[in-house]
Design an enzyme around this catalytic site. Structure first.
Site, short mmCIF file in Angstrom:
data_model
loop_
_atom_site.label_atom_id
_atom_site.label_comp_id
_atom_site.label_asym_id
_atom_site.label_seq_id
_atom_site.Cartn_x
_atom_site.Cartn_y
_atom_site.Cartn_z
N LEU A 284 -3.93 4.81 3.70
CA LEU A 284 -5.12 4.11 3.18
C LEU A 284 -4.79 2.72 2.65
CD1 LEU A 284 -8.16 4.28 2.42
CD2 LEU A 284 -7.43 5.17 0.20
N ASP A 285 -5.51 1.71 3.16
CA ASP A 285 -5.42 0.34 2.65
C ASP A 285 -4.01 -0.24 2.73
OD1 ASP A 285 -8.10 0.58 2.07
OD2 ASP A 285 -7.80 1.03 -0.05
N ALA A 286 -3.20 0.29 3.64
CA ALA A 286 -1.81 -0.16 3.70
C ALA A 286 -1.42 -0.76 5.04
CB ALA A 286 -0.87 0.99 3.36
#
Lengths: 290, 290, 290, 290
Positions: free
Chosen positions: A233-235
């Site tokens: 996530l979000d990486a």
């Protein structure tokens, strides 16, 4: 040479390969032997990764062959230097499926850019888990696909989404404020082809409610990050970022409004880089030949 | 009124108190009854914290009393509204102890601003754990105090630092790239009076080697944060932040150089806000009446 | 290839010539035949001017010859494409004469960058029409040459300045807030080698007292422009520009302070571009391969 | 006080008057005597113009009277201090007539902000000298008035425009890329109520084809200026400005695209300031209480 190379059809060559000498000479020699006209050129070598990147644009009509022949003739050279490579034709518009939820700022901005000719894409459809934005999208003559989410079992939703994307023959999927986490399986089908806009200056404030987190921490700038979606996530690899100054006077409502302005600008820039094949991913990073 | 209020001596009144009606009326009525001339005024109410903040500047010569009398006369009003308050005199320069290590960019910038009259402070001394910057500081006529650190036992270092700061009667301590973690005890002696410059856009990249972390993550902007030091590392109230765009072309060496430019600008702004009593801390946040 | 090309000696090749195909191929082929390692590469074609520009950096030790031999071997190729060209060696530091008046912000900033190794130049001397900054400059071990101006007859001043510059064998002259208009004769001796910092966003507010003009006009941003000096006042090719937001709260004194910050940042960037041979002038414009 | 003052109806008081002491005390005393709750407060004194400006927001329900009574009660105080003053009600949305030509970027942006509730205005109609944007505007349920221009005699056009604006009872006229020069007569009917967006950083590049001028001059930033329209072309009081970095790589087409992004952002901010009564004009300048 009265031709404006910016306004003509171009081939775009993107290359990454182990760094060594002679790469540019070989590539440009290849282009020159056919009297190709280079209208834009970028290259970069990462000394730590020992990797070389280049992106060239060549005026299509200056070369004596079509895209397929170009690729065929280029292949032996690519093999010699162990290149990961791609050649695209600026006249072949990428097919971008937009995914939205209820918020319209990014959608509205992208559709303006599309209908004014600023964004050189086709939009086969807009997919949403809500029906709110149907009328606006349909005014543009673009099909609107409403796929509701059952919050207790999201699997059918994503199965339907996957089918819609496949049916649309999407080259790129743009999460224009689509507020659901993309399942790993879908990420793996479209590596470096799902673009998200996240409302913080990543890696600050990963996850939900970033403005609330930002207000709590008392930051003096809020940001937005456009990145490729990966299973973490979000990486995923960051394509573009920007920030906007805020003060104590700005309420959370103000921050949301100011944040939307940063989000739509950053997503539009990131998407432009992507569709013009300006983004080369390596490791979890990008080279953006802007 | 030919007088330029910006260039005259002023009293600065800072107030925070529970929000209610009548605060501004009472304060301005107080000032008006003495025919005080307000040259700058800011106020803000945080509706969530139900707290009201104000900062007024009054031309000193327009009031018929000195600072002590002003405070004495103001005290009953302050009590009535349960204010946390302070009145300072712009003619009383704050005493700022600078602490450095080996890097000179922030020190050099602050000393320029000091000697050109741009930063209205006295600098009783510069304290360092290295002797490198002695000659430069001493050229300015400022004492340079070298207090070495024994890395296996830092206690004597900080004992000496504490004594030096006390002897210097410091109003504010500026960590202008002083690369040691301040012990909790020292933080508690000088709450909201130790100012640090951190080389990232906090809360991103807390701790050591932020540029290395930023390069790993592939961010497109690097930042700097000026904050008050608390016992929790890099987590104190933020005074000021800014960022600088970077691209893949920028080597780590470039990022260090670009980062230094952001650091010195952000620290100089943050320090200016502090010495002009523009920063009001509440919770872990600040109101900055810039 | 464990070598970091950013930290090694490099040759810098700058070229402008009529646009045609095969230029890059010829140049890179030339480099490749000697197994030269290209560490940075930029190129650009202006379709209106039908002119092609390129700048390459090659790791010096990867080539089997010194600078003179490089130039000698490259000359026939340059002639073939009718190039205006130059090759420099990053190890040969340019000699920059700084000229100042009384204001120290740009001087102080440049001297910090010089003594910290950030600006790769030699400073044979600082020339000034005032004696104010002597002690600061001399602390750096740099000769300070005071050449007073007789306002009723500036000719002797400029005669002396010309001789000092010549004696210093200056490669570049930096007007770091030297508040005199350079006579045409001097401009012509050093075309594209005299760099000025002007305190406005040119072409706004040409001439004297730009902050006063800006305040009169009520602009919301103030700027600074770094440009080459030509005989037409404030009209030479622009190298770099930036702006800073201002509000009605900012007094003229504030604008001067904020303006100084922009000025020193813009001059430092512009000078860096120049000394790294990143600026190619054509017509009254520049290509900056930053 | 659990109420969020940001989300409630407010009265907005704007004042400019000769500077003297006691103004704030009198105004806040007035508000306090009715137990009014001040939710936002700004004041500023221009020492050169000896003029004082203030803008206060008061939560409407905290006061015991309606707008008319408020004005009636406030009038004597206003007269005492010789104020130019105004009180408005945040619940009374201003009527904004938009005027466009063929370019849709500003229109599209404003309409998004309007339909999402971000811009608190009513739009009685959009007036254009072309019919191109009719369908888009009408989708929003807003009347589109096409008033063609006879280039050999513009008088009838402006006569019709004037009548349309009058019929629409416009509070403010927004020239959202309306490419005609407003005749003096119309300027005088609506002083400080006609808002234009100009595609340069005024006063640079006044008049036609600013991007062409900017490209000629080789500037490194392009800008946009939102200003009130006066009878002198592009010379009215500036409300808001911003800039965007450009490089030699940017073609004129790129500059147009980048310029549009700055234009729409600057116009949206300027219009927001206007409709919230945050802009006070004096001389040819503005105070913007943002």
């Amino acid at each position: 040479m009265a031709l404006d190379p910016q306004n003509t059809r171009r081939y775009r060559i993107s290359i990454s390969c182990p760094d060594t000498f002679g790469i540019v000479a070989a590539v440009t020699q290849f282009i020159a032997q056919y009297k190709g006209w280079i209208s834009e050129a970028h290259q970069f070598a990462d000394p730590e990764a020992c990797t070389f990147f280049m992106r060239y644009e060549v005026v299509a009509d200056s070369l004596p062959f079509d895209l397929d022949t170009f690729k065929e003739k280029f292949a032996p050279l690519a093999e010699q230097f162990n290149m990961t490579w791609n050649i695209t034709d600026s006249a072949e518009r990428k097919r971008a499926v937009l995914m939205v939820s209820k918020e319209a700022h990014c959608l509205s901005d992208l559709l303006y850019r599309w209908r004014s000719g600023e964004l050189n894409i086709d939009i086969p459809c807009v997919i949403s888990n809500h029906d709110d934005l149907r009328s606006y999208v349909e005014w543009h003559g673009i099909p609107y696909v409403h796929v509701p989410v059952d919050m207790s079992n999201k699997e059918p939703h994503f199965q339907a989404v996957r089918e819609q994307i496949a049916a649309a023959e999407a080259d790129v999927i743009v999460l224009a404020k689509y507020m659901q986490i993309i399942p790993e399986e879908l990420c793996e089908i479209y590596p470096n082809r799902i673009i998200n806009i996240h409302h913080s200056f990543l890696p600050s404030f990963i996850g939900a409610r970033p403005y609330h987190q930002a207000a709590e921490r008392g930051v003096k700038q809020i940001g937005a990050t456009c990145h490729y979606v990966t299973s973490e996530l979000d990486a995923g690899p960051i394509i573009e970022q920007d920030v906007q100054r805020v003060t104590h006077h700005n309420t959370t409502k103000d921050m949301v409004r100011l944040g939307k302005d940063v989000e739509k600008a950053v997503l539009a820039r990131g998407l432009r880089f992507h569709i013009e094949d300006r983004v080369l991913v390596y490791g979890n990073k990008t080279v953006v030949f802007a």
